[in-house]
Design a protein around this motif. Structure first.
Motif, PDB file in Angstrom:
ATOM      1  N   UNK A 179       0.640  -1.263  -0.099  1.00 27.93           N
ATOM      2  CA  UNK A 179       0.080  -0.136  -0.079  1.00 27.93           C
ATOM      3  C   UNK A 179       0.914   1.253  -0.106  1.00 27.93           C
ATOM      4  N   UNK A 180       1.954   1.247  -0.451  1.00 30.72           N
ATOM      5  CA  UNK A 180       2.906   2.503  -0.428  1.00 30.72           C
ATOM      6  C   UNK A 180       3.519   2.634  -1.805  1.00 30.72           C
ATOM      7  N   UNK A 181       3.350   2.039  -2.713  1.00 28.56           N
ATOM      8  CA  UNK A 181       3.848   2.090  -4.036  1.00 28.56           C
ATOM      9  C   UNK A 181       2.536   2.544  -5.227  1.00 28.56           C
ATOM     10  N   UNK A 182       3.030   3.520  -5.964  1.00 25.95           N
ATOM     11  CA  UNK A 182       2.250   4.083  -7.023  1.00 25.95           C
ATOM     12  C   UNK A 182       3.002   3.813  -8.085  1.00 25.95           C
ATOM     13  N   UNK A 183       2.500   3.046  -9.092  1.00 28.33           N
ATOM     14  CA  UNK A 183       3.258   2.761 -10.481  1.00 28.33           C
ATOM     15  C   UNK A 183       2.796   3.324 -11.702  1.00 28.33           C
ATOM     16  N   UNK A 184       3.671   4.237 -12.268  1.00 28.05           N
ATOM     17  CA  UNK A 184       3.113   4.898 -13.527  1.00 28.05           C
ATOM     18  C   UNK A 184       3.975   4.220 -14.532  1.00 28.05           C
ATOM     19  N   UNK A 185       3.152   4.281 -15.856  1.00 28.85           N
ATOM     20  CA  UNK A 185       3.827   3.861 -16.918  1.00 28.85           C
ATOM     21  C   UNK A 185       3.567   4.798 -18.146  1.00 28.85           C
ATOM     22  N   UNK A 186       4.043   4.919 -19.262  1.00 34.39           N
ATOM     23  CA  UNK A 186       3.934   5.963 -20.140  1.00 34.39           C
ATOM     24  C   UNK A 186       4.695   5.669 -21.301  1.00 34.39           C
ATOM     25  N   UNK A 187       4.602   6.425 -22.450  1.00 36.88           N
ATOM     26  CA  UNK A 187       5.318   6.120 -23.814  1.00 36.88           C
ATOM     27  C   UNK A 187       6.693   6.389 -23.873  1.00 36.88           C
ATOM     28  N   UNK A 188       7.142   7.444 -22.895  1.00 39.13           N
ATOM     29  CA  UNK A 188       8.588   7.834 -22.921  1.00 39.13           C
ATOM     30  C   UNK A 188       8.712   9.082 -23.755  1.00 39.13           C
ATOM     31  N   UNK A 189       9.692   9.743 -23.656  1.00 37.22           N
ATOM     32  CA  UNK A 189      10.054  10.787 -24.692  1.00 37.22           C
ATOM     33  C   UNK A 189      10.766  10.150 -26.017  1.00 37.22           C
ATOM     34  N   UNK A 190       9.994  10.361 -27.009  1.00 36.53           N
ATOM     35  CA  UNK A 190      10.299   9.445 -28.178  1.00 36.53           C
ATOM     36  C   UNK A 190      11.692   9.807 -28.706  1.00 36.53           C
ATOM     37  N   UNK A 191      12.244  10.975 -28.612  1.00 31.19           N
ATOM     38  CA  UNK A 191      13.752  11.146 -29.165  1.00 31.19           C
ATOM     39  C   UNK A 191      14.652  10.237 -28.107  1.00 31.19           C
ATOM     40  N   UNK A 192      14.255   9.984 -27.135  1.00 25.64           N
ATOM     41  CA  UNK A 192      15.228   9.269 -25.847  1.00 25.64           C
ATOM     42  C   UNK A 192      15.032   7.987 -26.344  1.00 25.64           C
ATOM     43  N   UNK A 193      13.555   7.173 -26.775  1.00 24.17           N
ATOM     44  CA  UNK A 193      13.493   6.214 -27.250  1.00 24.17           C
ATOM     45  C   UNK A 193      14.344   5.588 -28.446  1.00 24.17           C
ATOM     46  N   UNK A 194      14.361   6.689 -29.300  1.00 27.16           N
ATOM     47  CA  UNK A 194      15.186   6.614 -30.441  1.00 27.16           C
ATOM     48  C   UNK A 194      16.694   6.373 -30.169  1.00 27.16           C
ATOM     49  N   UNK A 195      16.931   6.987 -29.295  1.00 26.51           N
ATOM     50  CA  UNK A 195      18.519   6.944 -28.824  1.00 26.51           C
ATOM     51  C   UNK A 195      18.758   5.493 -28.496  1.00 26.51           C
ATOM     52  N   UNK A 196      18.145   4.838 -27.912  1.00 26.14           N
ATOM     53  CA  UNK A 196      18.138   3.627 -27.267  1.00 26.14           C
ATOM     54  C   UNK A 196      17.942   2.491 -28.234  1.00 26.14           C
ATOM     55  N   UNK A 197      17.032   2.760 -29.380  1.00 30.06           N
ATOM     56  CA  UNK A 197      16.860   1.722 -30.270  1.00 30.06           C
ATOM     57  C   UNK A 197      15.412   1.472 -29.894  1.00 30.06           C
ATOM     58  N   UNK A 198      14.786   2.028 -29.016  1.00 30.35           N
ATOM     59  CA  UNK A 198      13.214   1.249 -28.752  1.00 30.35           C
ATOM     60  C   UNK A 198      12.195   2.071 -29.196  1.00 30.35           C
ATOM     61  N   UNK A 199      12.303   2.905 -30.076  1.00 30.67           N
ATOM     62  CA  UNK A 199      11.208   3.679 -30.496  1.00 30.67           C
ATOM     63  C   UNK A 199      10.630   2.726 -31.309  1.00 30.67           C
ATOM     64  N   UNK A 200       9.145   2.864 -31.388  1.00 29.00           N
ATOM     65  CA  UNK A 200       8.235   2.009 -32.253  1.00 29.00           C
ATOM     66  C   UNK A 200       7.353   2.844 -33.088  1.00 29.00           C
ATOM     67  N   UNK A 201       6.889   1.854 -34.122  1.00 34.75           N
ATOM     68  CA  UNK A 201       5.873   2.681 -34.938  1.00 34.75           C
ATOM     69  C   UNK A 201       4.751   3.314 -34.466  1.00 34.75           C
ATOM     70  N   UNK A 202       4.047   2.752 -33.427  1.00 34.59           N
ATOM     71  CA  UNK A 202       3.064   2.757 -32.858  1.00 34.59           C
ATOM     72  C   UNK A 202       3.002   2.766 -31.382  1.00 34.59           C
ATOM     73  N   UNK A 203       3.523   4.115 -30.571  1.00 34.06           N
ATOM     74  CA  UNK A 203       3.594   3.977 -29.198  1.00 34.06           C
ATOM     75  C   UNK A 203       2.219   3.732 -28.515  1.00 34.06           C
ATOM     76  N   UNK A 204       1.227   4.084 -28.913  1.00 30.81           N
ATOM     77  CA  UNK A 204      -0.209   3.766 -28.425  1.00 30.81           C
ATOM     78  C   UNK A 204      -0.415   2.514 -28.198  1.00 30.81           C
ATOM     79  N   UNK A 205      -0.236   1.858 -29.542  1.00 31.21           N
ATOM     80  CA  UNK A 205      -0.563   0.051 -29.306  1.00 31.21           C
ATOM     81  C   UNK A 205       0.509  -0.520 -28.441  1.00 31.21           C
ATOM     82  N   UNK A 206       1.958  -0.065 -28.379  1.00 32.25           N
ATOM     83  CA  UNK A 206       2.744  -0.676 -27.242  1.00 32.25           C
ATOM     84  C   UNK A 206       2.257  -0.378 -25.750  1.00 32.25           C
TER      85      UNK A 206
END
Length: 291
Positions: free
Chosen positions: A88-115
């Motif tokens: 009861x002490x953890x709040x977990x958030x997830x998101x698209x990430x900053x797309x430029x950063x995702x590109x830098x690490x080879x993780x950018x996808x064609x459909x961030x919303x689908x992912x």
């Protein structure tokens, strides 16, 4: 319902300062401490584990874990471990990430919303103890289940800006995290989009809206906030942020509450000279002025 108040420990600060900050937050009576997993600064999971271990009452939010960086099974394992160790002490958030950063690490996808849809759906199911056989566009799980799912999974929140992601959050998540570049009017609009998606999906579970609010107090508060907004690419006339005493900060926070926010997470400036003092102002003085 009482508004929840929190403060961000910005990842621009070195991680060795987190222990003092987390303990100061708890000592001040702050309800929540939030962490960012920004590339390429600090890990959200590692920082959350440490902050939770160094405190006994403080809730710790991660806002957010970028899904392109992570295999969903690993995220589920990490969140489940924290949720079981610190119920009861953890709040977990997830998101698209900053797309430029995702590109830098080879993780950018064609459909961030689908992912994000596939990861959020799988993550919720794994944390609830389900066994998954999934072959999506991005998420592939073959008979995967957690050995140690939490008895009470942590609230699963989505970081969102655009209407499609806001709708996805309303459909799938327990809450939405809005950035510090959000005005009260935008909070109201986001809430409408979220609620419309909830109605369409016939979702009945409670959905909270958390918004970051840039804030500064002290004799040079105005100058520090102006520099911060400039650094973020926002003008001082954008209607974003608040500088002043506790009364001014509480009044600004209340505008967000009236617009539909449930949790206000105050975002100090990067050059905040007294983070513990800032937390004390929020936890004691601002809290006392909130209706």
């Amino acid at each position: 319902m009482t508004t929840t108040l929190g403060v961000v420990f910005l990842p621009f600060l070195p991680p060795e300062q987190l222990r003092e900050a987390a303990q100061a937050a708890e000592a001040a009576g702050l309800e929540e401490l939030w962490l960012w997993e920004d590339c390429f600064r600090e890990s959200g999971i590692a920082a959350a584990a440490a902050a939770l271990a160094w405190t006994t009452r403080l809730r710790v939010g991660i806002g957010v874990l970028p899904v392109p960086l992570r295999n969903v099974a690993l995220t589920a394992m990490e969140l489940a471990t924290l949720a079981r160790m610190f119920p009861d002490r953890l709040l977990a958030g997830v998101g698209h990430g900053v797309q430029d950063w995702m590109q830098q690490v080879g993780g950018r996808v064609a459909s961030p919303l689908t992912l994000l849809r596939e990861q959020t759906t799988a993550l919720r199911a794994l944390l609830e103890g389900q066994t998954l056989q999934t072959a999506g566009r991005y998420v592939h799980l073959d008979d995967v289940a957690l050995d140690w799912p939490p008895a009470f999974p942590p609230p699963l929140l989505l970081g969102a800006v655009g209407p499609k992601t806001l709708s996805l959050s309303g459909e799938l998540a327990d809450g939405t995290i809005l950035t510090g570049a959000t005005t009260p009017e935008q909070v109201a609009s986001a809430r409408e989009t979220i609620d419309a998606a909830r109605r369409e999906a016939a979702v009945s579970r409670r959905h909270t809206v958390t918004v970051y609010l840039p804030a500064a107090t002290g004799p040079d508060a105005g100058d520090r906030l102006a520099r911060e907004l400039t650094e973020w690419g926002m003008g001082t006339d954008s209607g974003i942020g608040v500088a002043g005493n506790a009364a001014a900060i509480a009044a600004a926070a209340q505008r967000y509450v009236l617009a539909g926010a449930d949790t206000i997470v105050f975002q100090p400036t990067r050059d905040e000279p007294d983070l513990a003092g800032f937390m004390g102002v929020i936890a004691r003085d601002v809290r006392a002025l909130m209706p």
